[in-house]
Structure formats: structure tokens, C-alpha cells
Design a protein around this motif. Structure first.
Motif, PDB file in Angstrom:
ATOM      1  N   LEU A  16       3.798 -21.693  24.698  1.00 10.41           N
ATOM      2  CA  LEU A  16       3.145 -22.440  23.623  1.00 10.41           C
ATOM      3  C   LEU A  16       3.652 -23.875  23.512  1.00 10.41           C
ATOM      4  N   ALA A  17       4.922 -24.093  23.867  1.00 15.13           N
ATOM      5  CA  ALA A  17       5.492 -25.437  23.777  1.00 15.13           C
ATOM      6  C   ALA A  17       5.202 -26.272  25.011  1.00 15.13           C
ATOM      7  N   ASP A  18       4.923 -25.616  26.129  1.00 15.47           N
ATOM      8  CA  ASP A  18       4.627 -26.311  27.377  1.00 15.47           C
ATOM      9  C   ASP A  18       3.615 -25.483  28.157  1.00 15.47           C
ATOM     10  N   PRO A  19       2.323 -25.656  27.887  1.00 19.84           N
ATOM     11  CA  PRO A  19       1.301 -24.816  28.498  1.00 19.84           C
ATOM     12  C   PRO A  19       1.098 -25.040  29.994  1.00 19.84           C
ATOM     13  N   THR A  20       1.891 -25.933  30.589  1.00 13.97           N
ATOM     14  CA  THR A  20       1.811 -26.094  32.042  1.00 13.97           C
ATOM     15  C   THR A  20       2.609 -25.004  32.758  1.00 13.97           C
ATOM     16  N   ARG A  21       3.416 -24.236  32.019  1.00 13.38           N
ATOM     17  CA  ARG A  21       4.195 -23.166  32.642  1.00 13.38           C
ATOM     18  C   ARG A  21       3.863 -21.848  31.948  1.00 13.38           C
ATOM     19  N   LYS A  22       4.044 -20.750  32.658  1.00  8.07           N
ATOM     20  CA  LYS A  22       3.734 -19.451  32.062  1.00  8.07           C
ATOM     21  C   LYS A  22       4.834 -19.040  31.091  1.00  8.07           C
ATOM     22  N   MET A  23       4.464 -18.212  30.130  1.00  8.95           N
ATOM     23  CA  MET A  23       5.440 -17.683  29.196  1.00  8.95           C
ATOM     24  C   MET A  23       6.397 -16.788  29.972  1.00  8.95           C
ATOM     25  N   ALA A  24       7.705 -16.970  29.754  1.00 11.50           N
ATOM     26  CA  ALA A  24       8.701 -16.252  30.545  1.00 11.50           C
ATOM     27  C   ALA A  24       9.778 -15.646  29.663  1.00 11.50           C
ATOM     28  N   LYS A  25      10.284 -14.462  30.076  1.00 14.00           N
ATOM     29  CA  LYS A  25      11.343 -13.787  29.325  1.00 14.00           C
ATOM     30  C   LYS A  25      12.626 -14.608  29.318  1.00 14.00           C
ATOM     31  N   SER A  26      12.866 -15.333  30.419  1.00 11.01           N
ATOM     32  CA  SER A  26      14.118 -16.067  30.556  1.00 11.01           C
ATOM     33  C   SER A  26      14.017 -17.518  30.101  1.00 11.01           C
ATOM     34  N   SER A  27      12.914 -17.886  29.461  1.00 10.25           N
ATOM     35  CA  SER A  27      12.733 -19.268  29.022  1.00 10.25           C
ATOM     36  C   SER A  27      13.818 -19.672  28.026  1.00 10.25           C
ATOM     37  N   SER A  28      14.333 -20.896  28.208  1.00 14.72           N
ATOM     38  CA  SER A  28      15.364 -21.391  27.292  1.00 14.72           C
ATOM     39  C   SER A  28      14.757 -21.942  25.999  1.00 14.72           C
ATOM     40  N   ASP A  29      13.425 -22.114  25.974  1.00 16.93           N
ATOM     41  CA  ASP A  29      12.750 -22.653  24.800  1.00 16.93           C
ATOM     42  C   ASP A  29      12.079 -21.516  24.040  1.00 16.93           C
ATOM     43  N   ALA A  30      12.787 -20.931  23.070  1.00 14.89           N
ATOM     44  CA  ALA A  30      12.261 -19.783  22.328  1.00 14.89           C
ATOM     45  C   ALA A  30      11.050 -20.145  21.487  1.00 14.89           C
ATOM     46  N   ALA A  31      10.884 -21.428  21.153  1.00 14.05           N
ATOM     47  CA  ALA A  31       9.771 -21.842  20.300  1.00 14.05           C
ATOM     48  C   ALA A  31       8.423 -21.625  20.971  1.00 14.05           C
ATOM     49  N   GLY A  32       8.412 -21.592  22.302  1.00 16.58           N
ATOM     50  CA  GLY A  32       7.143 -21.428  23.007  1.00 16.58           C
ATOM     51  C   GLY A  32       6.858 -20.017  23.450  1.00 16.58           C
TER      52      GLY A  32
END
Length: 325
Positions: free
Chosen positions: A187-203
Motif C-alpha cells: 500500500l505504501a509502494d505499489p511498485t512492489r508486491k506485498m511481502a511478509k518480510s517487508s520492513s515497511d509495516a504501513a504498507g
């Protein structure tokens, strides 16, 4: 016909996992389908042991809470007594060049997220462990995306090589493309897929987020300044992502749902309510399972025992043919 699908507890389950795969497994899984939590695969990059154990239990609970039959689900590490020797046999059948060609190893070993951390041998060899996961259960079909198709091909190569060199032991699996499912973006960066290991929890919309947190994340989702309420993934990826989430929850196409709203704010409100209601029973059932650890342990133990039983004869055959059993 046995189909095998796995999911790695590299982080908490999110909307992409659920809407793109887990929900589909629960609704459309066949009688012979198997599902496992691949906790051993989560060890190929830096991890925290307590978090890994907790996420494995949580993800197991999510799979069962989603409606997947408990007797078709197991945890990968519960099969260590079988996977260990089988992986070694397959590693001894695998050429160095075959393992070195794996695209995921090249990409992850070049990732600078953990700069200064040595690349682990397990990251290099885990496609062979994945082959063992597949071949031990005698899986015929492996639903995978493009990023994992190469690993299934390695399993095919190793199965054929062993069968022709030592004797028939393995079903030769094939990769199949899963039915087109939602490809949820961050949601915060729609150029990348939503990921379990994302450091940006807001997205990332976690399936166990409370309703108010889900609403806040969706309200803050990145859109654009064009003001055109149309489904245009290339020109308006943020809005398109919201429309895809809403469409998946409602069982419609993104273009259909776009026609029903006149502002981005209305879309966000609709997405928020749809996601909250979609996740509500899943979250409640998951919490029920996690609050009864004895029952979850029982379900896990039964799933592991069934998986071990399925693989026992095959492993015995492989070890005998290899000259070590």
C-alpha cells in the motif's frame, strides 16, 4: 493426483498470502492436495529463532482457520528425520552448476539488506531441500509462479537422474501455473508486491491486524493526483491495487468495482470495510486456535505423523537403492 503447496513463515501472514493463495487453497483444494509451512526455508537468511517458532505456529493456525482440512496440513521441520537423509542423497545427485544456476540464489545473495552478513550455504542448497519436500510426498503437481518454476525443474531433473541411475523411487513432478489470483501490492509502494518480510509495516495488511489498524493503513494507501477513477495498473498502480483488493473480496473484476465509486476516498472506505469483514472470521478462528495450544499441538502432531507415514516407504526405498539403507 497429489498437489503440494508450501508457505514460508518469513513474516506474519498478510493480505497477499491470504487473498492470493490461502483462501484459494481452502475453497478449491482437491482431495489429494497437501499444504505445509516451510519453516526450514526461513532459515536461509538471518532470522530470530523465537520469532520463527511463533510465526510457524501462527501460520499453521491461519491455514486451518481459513478452512483447509487439518489432515492435509503439516510443518516441514516435523519431517526432519526423513528430509535430512533424503536431502543429502539428492545433494549427492545434484551438480554444483545446477544449484549455482538458481535465479533466487543469485538475487538473494546479492541483496544488500543484510550487508556484512555472509551468504549462507543453506541459501545455495535450499532448492535441493525443496526437491526433497516435493519428492518425499510423491507430489505429481506443484502450483508455482515463475519465481519457483526453476526449483521444480531441478526436482524433476534429480528425480529422473536418481530413477535412471539407481532404480525407480520417485514420481517425477511437474510445475503447474495456479489459477490467476490476486497480486496484492504494497500500500505504501505499489511498485512492489506485498511481502511478509517487508520492513515497511504501513504498507502491509496483516490478516491478524485489528480492524482499526487495517482501516488506518488503507486510508493512508498511496494513490495519485490524477483524479481518474479507472482501473489502469500501469498509470495508476496505487488505485489499481485498491480496486484489485476490493474486487477480490467481492468476487468481481477491478473494472466492475471501479464503476461503482466517484472518489478515491469512497474506494478506500469500501476497501477498508471489505477487508475488515473478510479477515474477521479468519482472525477470530486463528486466535481461538492460538489460545488453545494443546489442540494446535495435537493437530500439528497428527499432520506431521500423516506426512511421515506418506514418505516412509519412499525414503526406505531411496536409501536401499542408494546403498546406505
Amino acid at each position: 493426483m497429489t498437489r503440494l503447496s508450501g508457505i514460508t513463515p518469513s513474516g506474519p501472514a498478510h493480505a497477499g498470502n491470504y487473498l492470493g493463495a490461502i483462501r484459494q487453497w481452502a475453497r478449491e483444494g482437491g482431495a489429494g492436495d497437501l499444504y505445509f509451512v516451510s519453516d526450514l526455508h526461513a532459515m536461509t537468511t538471518p532470522y530470530h529463532p523465537q520469532k520463527l517458532r511463533a510465526r510457524t505456529r501462527e501460520l499453521l493456525a491461519v491455514l486451518i482457520a481459513a478452512g483447509i482440512e487439518p489432515d492435509t496440513v503439516f510443518v516441514q521441520s516435523d519431517l526432519m528425520p526423513q528430509l535430512g537423509p533424503l536431502t543429502w542423497v539428492l545433494e549427492c545427485a545434484c551438480a554444483f552448476g545446477e544449484a549455482a544456476r538458481m535465479t533466487q540464489f543469485k538475487e538473494k545473495s546479492a541483496d544488500r539488506t543484510h550487508e556484512g552478513t555472509p551468504v549462507r550455504v543453506g541459501l545455495f542448497t535450499y532448492p535441493v531441500l525443496m526437491a526433497a519436500d516435493i519428492l518425499l510426498q510423491g507430489a505429481d503437481e506443484i502450483p508455482v509462479g515463475d519465481d519457483q518454476a526453476q526449483h521444480v525443474e531441478l526436482a524433476r531433473v534429480l528425480a529422473r537422474r536418481f530413477n535412471s541411475t539407481y532404480g525407480e523411487a520417485f514420481v517425477v513432478p511437474r510445475a503447474v501455473m495456479p489459477r490467476a489470483a490476486a497480486r496484492i501490492r504494497d500500500l505504501a509502494d505499489p511498485t512492489r508486491k506485498m511481502a511478509k518480510s517487508s520492513s515497511d509495516a504501513a504498507g502491509t495488511l496483516l490478516v491478524l491486524d485489528d480492524p482499526d489498524l487495517l482501516r488506518r493503513k488503507i486510508k493512508r494507501a498511496v494513490t495519485d493526483s490524477l483524479g481518474r477513477l479507472e482501473y489502469r495498473p500501469v498509470e495508476q498502480p496505487g488505485l489499481a491495487n485498491l480496486l484489485e483488493i476490493l474486487a477480490t473480496c467481492q468476487g468481481k473484476s477491478p473494472r466492475e468495482v471501479a464503476a461503482g465509486y466517484s472518489s478515491y476516498g469512497e474506494v478506500k472506505d469500501a476497501v477498508a470495510e471489505a477487508v475488515v469483514e473478510e479477515f474477521r472470521p479468519l482472525r477470530e478462528r486463528t486466535h481461538d486456535l492460538l489460545s488453545d495450544p494443546a489442540e494446535l499441538d495435537r493437530v500439528r502432531a497428527q499432520g506431521g505423523a500423516r506426512a511421515m507415514e506418506r514418505g516412509a516407504h519412499r525414503l526406505t526405498t531411496v536409501l536401499r537403492l542408494s546403498g546406505v539403507g
